[in-house]
Design a protein around this motif. Structure first.
Motif, PDB file in Angstrom:
ATOM      1  N   UNK A  43       0.797  -1.227   0.000  1.00 26.01           N
ATOM      2  CA  UNK A  43       0.000   0.000   0.000  1.00 26.01           C
ATOM      3  C   UNK A  43       0.833   1.282   0.000  1.00 26.01           C
ATOM      4  N   UNK A  44       2.170   1.170  -0.094  1.00 25.39           N
ATOM      5  CA  UNK A  44       3.043   2.347   0.047  1.00 25.39           C
ATOM      6  C   UNK A  44       3.377   3.054  -1.269  1.00 25.39           C
ATOM      7  N   UNK A  45       2.807   2.614  -2.397  1.00 27.00           N
ATOM      8  CA  UNK A  45       3.276   3.107  -3.703  1.00 27.00           C
ATOM      9  C   UNK A  45       3.250   4.645  -3.787  1.00 27.00           C
ATOM     10  N   UNK A  46       2.170   5.254  -3.358  1.00 28.58           N
ATOM     11  CA  UNK A  46       2.058   6.707  -3.526  1.00 28.58           C
ATOM     12  C   UNK A  46       3.077   7.438  -2.653  1.00 28.58           C
ATOM     13  N   UNK A  47       3.178   7.027  -1.385  1.00 33.07           N
ATOM     14  CA  UNK A  47       4.099   7.751  -0.492  1.00 33.07           C
ATOM     15  C   UNK A  47       5.562   7.460  -0.838  1.00 33.07           C
ATOM     16  N   UNK A  48       5.853   6.270  -1.367  1.00 31.90           N
ATOM     17  CA  UNK A  48       7.231   5.995  -1.792  1.00 31.90           C
ATOM     18  C   UNK A  48       7.558   6.849  -3.028  1.00 31.90           C
ATOM     19  N   UNK A  49       6.587   6.970  -3.934  1.00 30.76           N
ATOM     20  CA  UNK A  49       6.786   7.815  -5.117  1.00 30.76           C
ATOM     21  C   UNK A  49       7.050   9.257  -4.710  1.00 30.76           C
ATOM     22  N   UNK A  50       6.317   9.746  -3.716  1.00 24.62           N
ATOM     23  CA  UNK A  50       6.546  11.124  -3.245  1.00 24.62           C
ATOM     24  C   UNK A  50       7.951  11.273  -2.678  1.00 24.62           C
ATOM     25  N   UNK A  51       8.388  10.255  -1.954  1.00 24.14           N
ATOM     26  CA  UNK A  51       9.753  10.285  -1.411  1.00 24.14           C
ATOM     27  C   UNK A  51      10.770  10.366  -2.558  1.00 24.14           C
ATOM     28  N   UNK A  52      10.625   9.484  -3.542  1.00 20.74           N
ATOM     29  CA  UNK A  52      11.573   9.468  -4.669  1.00 20.74           C
ATOM     30  C   UNK A  52      11.589  10.832  -5.367  1.00 20.74           C
ATOM     31  N   UNK A  53      10.400  11.348  -5.670  1.00 22.65           N
ATOM     32  CA  UNK A  53      10.325  12.597  -6.449  1.00 22.65           C
ATOM     33  C   UNK A  53      10.874  13.776  -5.653  1.00 22.65           C
ATOM     34  N   UNK A  54      10.876  13.659  -4.324  1.00 26.18           N
ATOM     35  CA  UNK A  54      11.367  14.756  -3.482  1.00 26.18           C
ATOM     36  C   UNK A  54      12.881  14.767  -3.296  1.00 26.18           C
ATOM     37  N   UNK A  55      13.575  13.717  -3.730  1.00 23.58           N
ATOM     38  CA  UNK A  55      15.034  13.667  -3.505  1.00 23.58           C
ATOM     39  C   UNK A  55      15.739  14.725  -4.363  1.00 23.58           C
ATOM     40  N   UNK A  56      16.686  15.412  -3.765  1.00 25.73           N
ATOM     41  CA  UNK A  56      17.411  16.475  -4.482  1.00 25.73           C
ATOM     42  C   UNK A  56      18.376  15.883  -5.510  1.00 25.73           C
ATOM     43  N   UNK A  57      18.846  16.730  -6.411  1.00 20.69           N
ATOM     44  CA  UNK A  57      19.842  16.291  -7.393  1.00 20.69           C
ATOM     45  C   UNK A  57      21.102  15.813  -6.685  1.00 20.69           C
ATOM     46  N   UNK A  58      21.474  16.484  -5.598  1.00 16.61           N
ATOM     47  CA  UNK A  58      22.690  16.113  -4.866  1.00 16.61           C
ATOM     48  C   UNK A  58      22.550  14.691  -4.305  1.00 16.61           C
ATOM     49  N   UNK A  59      21.406  14.400  -3.697  1.00 18.26           N
ATOM     50  CA  UNK A  59      21.200  13.049  -3.158  1.00 18.26           C
ATOM     51  C   UNK A  59      21.173  12.027  -4.292  1.00 18.26           C
ATOM     52  N   UNK A  60      20.533  12.363  -5.405  1.00 17.98           N
ATOM     53  CA  UNK A  60      20.493  11.428  -6.546  1.00 17.98           C
ATOM     54  C   UNK A  60      21.878  11.188  -7.118  1.00 17.98           C
ATOM     55  N   UNK A  61      22.748  12.181  -7.014  1.00 14.48           N
ATOM     56  CA  UNK A  61      24.118  12.037  -7.511  1.00 14.48           C
ATOM     57  C   UNK A  61      24.889  11.021  -6.654  1.00 14.48           C
ATOM     58  N   UNK A  62      24.490  10.936  -5.368  1.00 14.08           N
ATOM     59  CA  UNK A  62      25.177  10.039  -4.421  1.00 14.08           C
ATOM     60  C   UNK A  62      24.557   8.653  -4.364  1.00 14.08           C
ATOM     61  N   UNK A  63      23.281   8.574  -4.763  1.00 14.61           N
ATOM     62  CA  UNK A  63      22.491   7.375  -4.476  1.00 14.61           C
ATOM     63  C   UNK A  63      21.700   6.993  -5.724  1.00 14.61           C
ATOM     64  N   UNK A  64      22.052   5.869  -6.351  1.00  9.55           N
ATOM     65  CA  UNK A  64      21.357   5.545  -7.600  1.00  9.55           C
ATOM     66  C   UNK A  64      21.087   4.071  -7.806  1.00  9.55           C
ATOM     67  N   UNK A  65      20.376   3.414  -6.848  1.00  6.81           N
ATOM     68  CA  UNK A  65      20.135   1.977  -7.029  1.00  6.81           C
ATOM     69  C   UNK A  65      19.133   1.677  -8.133  1.00  6.81           C
ATOM     70  N   UNK A  66      18.271   2.656  -8.443  1.00  5.87           N
ATOM     71  CA  UNK A  66      17.240   2.484  -9.482  1.00  5.87           C
ATOM     72  C   UNK A  66      16.658   3.867  -9.757  1.00  5.87           C
ATOM     73  N   UNK A  67      15.825   4.022 -10.801  1.00  9.56           N
ATOM     74  CA  UNK A  67      15.239   5.350 -11.061  1.00  9.56           C
ATOM     75  C   UNK A  67      14.355   5.807  -9.892  1.00  9.56           C
ATOM     76  N   UNK A  68      14.228   7.108  -9.739  1.00 10.98           N
ATOM     77  CA  UNK A  68      13.394   7.656  -8.654  1.00 10.98           C
ATOM     78  C   UNK A  68      12.173   8.323  -9.256  1.00 10.98           C
ATOM     79  N   UNK A  69      11.196   7.517  -9.607  1.00  7.53           N
ATOM     80  CA  UNK A  69       9.957   8.062 -10.168  1.00  7.53           C
ATOM     81  C   UNK A  69       8.774   7.234  -9.648  1.00  7.53           C
ATOM     82  N   UNK A  70       7.580   7.690  -9.974  1.00  6.19           N
ATOM     83  CA  UNK A  70       6.381   7.004  -9.467  1.00  6.19           C
ATOM     84  C   UNK A  70       6.259   5.601 -10.064  1.00  6.19           C
ATOM     85  N   UNK A  71       6.637   5.459 -11.323  1.00  2.90           N
ATOM     86  CA  UNK A  71       6.509   4.141 -11.966  1.00  2.90           C
ATOM     87  C   UNK A  71       7.370   3.100 -11.239  1.00  2.90           C
TER      88      UNK A  71
END
Ligand SMILES: CC(C)(COP(=O)(O)OP(=O)(O)OC[C@H]1O[C@@H](n2cnc3c(N)ncnc32)[C@H](O)[C@@H]1OP(=O)(O)O)[C@@H](O)C(=O)NCCC(=O)NCCS
Length: 209
Positions: A43-71
């Motif tokens: 049941x966490x899909x929506x809130x996990x998607x919000x978390x992913x979409x909220x990550x800054x470019x700096x965090x994404x530069x450091x952390x990239x196990x998979x894409x950070x999008x709702x899909x």
């Protein structure tokens, strides 16, 4: 203490490895925020998607196990497989809605590309007893002790599952001073270096329980 837990027990009741803890609020030693650590649920899909979409470019530069999008969040929640990967969340209740503020991946095993590097270091990894970590904390909560609280909980969970060592998924960037300090603080030691992409140095770090 014999507090072992099995994957089957987690599959039957994922909240068996959940816990509550208090995160100190900066500026006021008395104030605290109640945080829940628990596995990802369908049941966490929506809130996990919000978390992913909220990550800054700096965090994404450091952390990239998979894409950070709702899909990707939808896919991860639709394809939960606790026997293979535990995806642990830290959540807090904000205006009656549960919000994700950290997401730690714990693969119960090893990834081929990590195992290949460790083999070159003459440290053979053991898929049945090793596990692989990829941690992230929401930008607004970084450097406030949340990652450490979650790490302590996750190490306890890994030990309860009978795991003996933890390695970093894809290592950590040599320029990620905070992450390196964080891992060392929790007992990891650096065992190797590798370039990826060319010109960018990374460290392999391992924790023996
Ligand atoms: C790495 C990460 C998971 C750690 O979680 P966190 O909640 O920020 O960690 P904590 O607050 O518990 O601990 C951070 C520690 O680093 C220290 N620190 C902060 N900035 C630092 C810096 N620039 N250099 C060295 N240490 C630093 C803090 O003082 C703290 O150490 P202390 O407890 O000894 O005082 C989180 O910062 C994060 O998600 N970063 C972005 C993504 C990332 O780098 N993921 C890891 C990829 S390998």
């Amino acid at each position: 203490m014999n507090d072992l837990v099995t994957i089957k027990e987690i599959q039957e009741d994922p909240l068996r490895i959940a816990t509550l803890c208090y995160l100190p609020v900066p500026g006021d030693g008395r104030d605290k925020t109640l945080v829940t650590f628990r596995p990802l649920l369908a049941r966490d899909a929506r809130r996990l998607g919000q978390y992913f979409l909220g990550l800054s470019d700096e965090t994404r530069r450091r952390y990239g196990p998979h894409p950070f999008d709702q899909a990707t969040a939808d896919m991860l929640c639709a394809e939960l497989n606790y026997a293979q990967t535990l995806r642990m969340l830290a959540t807090l209740d904000l205006e009656e809605a549960e919000q994700v503020i950290a997401y730690f991946i714990l693969v119960l095993g090893v990834l081929e590309r990590d195992a290949a590097r460790y083999a070159r270091l003459a440290i053979p990894l053991a898929p049945d007893t090793d596990c692989t970590l990829a941690p992230s904390v929401a930008d607004a909560f970084q450097s406030r002790g949340l990652g450490s609280l979650m790490m302590e909980h996750l190490i306890r969970v890994a030990v309860r599952l009978g795991r003996k060592r933890m390695v970093l998924m894809g290592g950590t960037q040599a320029t990620n001073a905070r992450a390196i300090h964080f891992y060392q603080k929790h007992g990891f030691r650096k065992v190797g270096e590798f370039e990826k992409p060319p010109g960018f140095n990374n460290y392999d770090m391992i924790l023996e329980f």
